[in-house]
Design a protein around this motif. Structure first.
Motif, mmCIF file in Angstrom:
data_model
loop_
_atom_site.group_PDB
_atom_site.id
_atom_site.type_symbol
_atom_site.label_atom_id
_atom_site.label_comp_id
_atom_site.label_asym_id
_atom_site.label_seq_id
_atom_site.Cartn_x
_atom_site.Cartn_y
_atom_site.Cartn_z
ATOM 1 N N ARG A 1 0.832 -1.210 0.000
ATOM 2 C CA ARG A 1 0.000 0.000 0.000
ATOM 3 C C ARG A 1 0.870 1.266 0.000
ATOM 4 O O ARG A 1 0.580 2.230 -0.705
ATOM 5 C CB ARG A 1 -0.928 0.005 1.213
ATOM 6 C CG ARG A 1 -2.041 -1.010 1.097
ATOM 7 C CD ARG A 1 -2.830 -1.112 2.417
ATOM 8 N NE ARG A 1 -3.784 -2.178 2.369
ATOM 9 C CZ ARG A 1 -5.016 -2.070 1.873
ATOM 10 N NH1 ARG A 1 -5.429 -0.920 1.380
ATOM 11 N NH2 ARG A 1 -5.821 -3.111 1.872
ATOM 12 N N GLN A 2 1.928 1.265 0.803
ATOM 13 C CA GLN A 2 2.855 2.406 0.831
ATOM 14 C C GLN A 2 3.414 2.668 -0.551
ATOM 15 O O GLN A 2 3.461 3.811 -1.009
ATOM 16 C CB GLN A 2 4.053 2.115 1.743
ATOM 17 C CG GLN A 2 3.849 2.302 3.158
ATOM 18 C CD GLN A 2 5.096 1.975 3.961
ATOM 19 O OE1 GLN A 2 5.068 2.240 5.114
ATOM 20 N NE2 GLN A 2 6.140 1.413 3.434
ATOM 21 N N GLU A 3 3.872 1.615 -1.194
ATOM 22 C CA GLU A 3 4.473 1.767 -2.515
ATOM 23 C C GLU A 3 3.447 2.304 -3.523
ATOM 24 O O GLU A 3 3.749 3.196 -4.314
ATOM 25 C CB GLU A 3 5.034 0.432 -3.002
ATOM 26 C CG GLU A 3 5.740 0.545 -4.325
ATOM 27 C CD GLU A 3 6.375 -0.753 -4.776
ATOM 28 O OE1 GLU A 3 6.668 -0.849 -5.980
ATOM 29 O OE2 GLU A 3 6.571 -1.662 -3.955
ATOM 30 N N ARG A 4 2.239 1.762 -3.474
ATOM 31 C CA ARG A 4 1.200 2.209 -4.396
ATOM 32 C C ARG A 4 0.901 3.692 -4.212
ATOM 33 O O ARG A 4 0.738 4.441 -5.183
ATOM 34 C CB ARG A 4 -0.069 1.370 -4.198
ATOM 35 C CG ARG A 4 -1.174 1.748 -5.184
ATOM 36 C CD ARG A 4 -2.384 0.819 -5.124
ATOM 37 N NE ARG A 4 -3.091 0.903 -3.865
ATOM 38 C CZ ARG A 4 -3.207 -0.105 -2.998
ATOM 39 N NH1 ARG A 4 -2.663 -1.283 -3.242
ATOM 40 N NH2 ARG A 4 -3.867 0.057 -1.867
ATOM 41 N N HIS A 5 0.856 4.150 -2.970
ATOM 42 C CA HIS A 5 0.488 5.537 -2.703
ATOM 43 C C HIS A 5 1.651 6.513 -2.808
ATOM 44 O O HIS A 5 1.445 7.692 -3.128
ATOM 45 C CB HIS A 5 -0.177 5.672 -1.340
ATOM 46 C CG HIS A 5 -1.510 4.996 -1.257
ATOM 47 N ND1 HIS A 5 -2.566 5.354 -2.055
ATOM 48 C CD2 HIS A 5 -1.942 3.958 -0.504
ATOM 49 C CE1 HIS A 5 -3.614 4.574 -1.784
ATOM 50 N NE2 HIS A 5 -3.257 3.732 -0.837
ATOM 51 N N SER A 6 2.871 6.072 -2.517
ATOM 52 C CA SER A 6 4.012 6.989 -2.511
ATOM 53 C C SER A 6 4.863 6.889 -3.763
ATOM 54 O O SER A 6 5.616 7.817 -4.072
ATOM 55 C CB SER A 6 4.905 6.716 -1.290
ATOM 56 O OG SER A 6 5.593 5.482 -1.447
ATOM 57 N N GLY A 7 4.782 5.763 -4.461
ATOM 58 C CA GLY A 7 5.668 5.543 -5.612
ATOM 59 C C GLY A 7 7.073 5.157 -5.212
ATOM 60 O O GLY A 7 7.967 5.108 -6.046
ATOM 61 N N VAL A 8 7.285 4.858 -3.930
ATOM 62 C CA VAL A 8 8.610 4.517 -3.419
ATOM 63 C C VAL A 8 8.586 3.094 -2.904
ATOM 64 O O VAL A 8 7.713 2.718 -2.113
ATOM 65 C CB VAL A 8 9.031 5.485 -2.272
ATOM 66 C CG1 VAL A 8 10.376 5.091 -1.705
ATOM 67 C CG2 VAL A 8 9.057 6.913 -2.774
ATOM 68 N N ARG A 9 9.559 2.309 -3.335
ATOM 69 C CA ARG A 9 9.668 0.919 -2.915
ATOM 70 C C ARG A 9 10.568 0.801 -1.686
ATOM 71 O O ARG A 9 11.640 1.402 -1.634
ATOM 72 C CB ARG A 9 10.230 0.072 -4.039
ATOM 73 C CG ARG A 9 10.529 -1.351 -3.625
ATOM 74 C CD ARG A 9 10.784 -2.159 -4.817
ATOM 75 N NE ARG A 9 9.464 -2.564 -5.254
ATOM 76 C CZ ARG A 9 9.201 -3.711 -5.811
ATOM 77 N NH1 ARG A 9 10.166 -4.533 -6.086
ATOM 78 N NH2 ARG A 9 7.988 -4.039 -6.146
ATOM 79 N N VAL A 10 10.121 0.039 -0.710
ATOM 80 C CA VAL A 10 10.919 -0.235 0.485
ATOM 81 C C VAL A 10 11.678 -1.530 0.225
ATOM 82 O O VAL A 10 11.055 -2.536 -0.143
ATOM 83 C CB VAL A 10 10.023 -0.383 1.737
ATOM 84 C CG1 VAL A 10 10.865 -0.740 2.949
ATOM 85 C CG2 VAL A 10 9.262 0.902 1.984
ATOM 86 N N PRO A 11 12.992 -1.502 0.408
ATOM 87 C CA PRO A 11 13.766 -2.743 0.139
ATOM 88 C C PRO A 11 13.397 -3.874 1.074
ATOM 89 O O PRO A 11 12.898 -3.717 2.124
ATOM 90 C CB PRO A 11 15.203 -2.333 0.351
ATOM 91 C CG PRO A 11 15.218 -0.936 0.846
ATOM 92 C CD PRO A 11 13.829 -0.422 0.852
#
Length: 116
Positions: A106-116
């Motif tokens: 969800r974070q990635e979808r909303h922020s456009g940033v991938r968490v490793p």
């Protein structure tokens, strides 16, 4: 982000603070020393404004800590932390592996940033 997840008539507070302030909040509410990047303070789900808007709570972010987390993309890190904080306000967590996978997606979808 809130509308995309089905939360239309809501409000929350987003504060950007310096390291001394977030360190004090971190110690006071989490009983952990030093600054952190984001803190969330959810309110009672029944809290509403006079017009019926549901008040979700407060997200507090330290941009200086965010910039240290990701010096190559501090703006991306801020977007990630806003998404992370809002998800916590909405009740998401990352203690368990399955919860973490859902929250990170969800974070990635909303922020456009991938968490490793």
């Amino acid at each position: 982000m809130l509308r995309a997840d089905g939360h239309g008539h809501v409000e929350l507070s987003l504060s950007l603070v310096g390291e001394p302030e977030i360190a004090e909040l971190h110690e006071r509410f989490m009983h952990e020393p030093g600054p952190t990047d984001v803190l969330t303070f959810p309110l009672d789900p029944d809290d509403r404004t006079e017009d019926g808007t549901r008040v979700l709570g407060d997200v507090v972010i330290a941009p200086a800590v965010a910039a240290r987390n990701n010096p190559d993309d501090p703006g991306g890190e801020l977007r990630l932390l806003v998404a992370h904080g809002v998800l916590h306000i909405l009740g998401y967590d990352h203690e368990e592996e399955a919860e973490r996978a859902d929250m990170w997606a969800r974070q990635e979808r909303h922020s456009g940033v991938r968490v490793p």
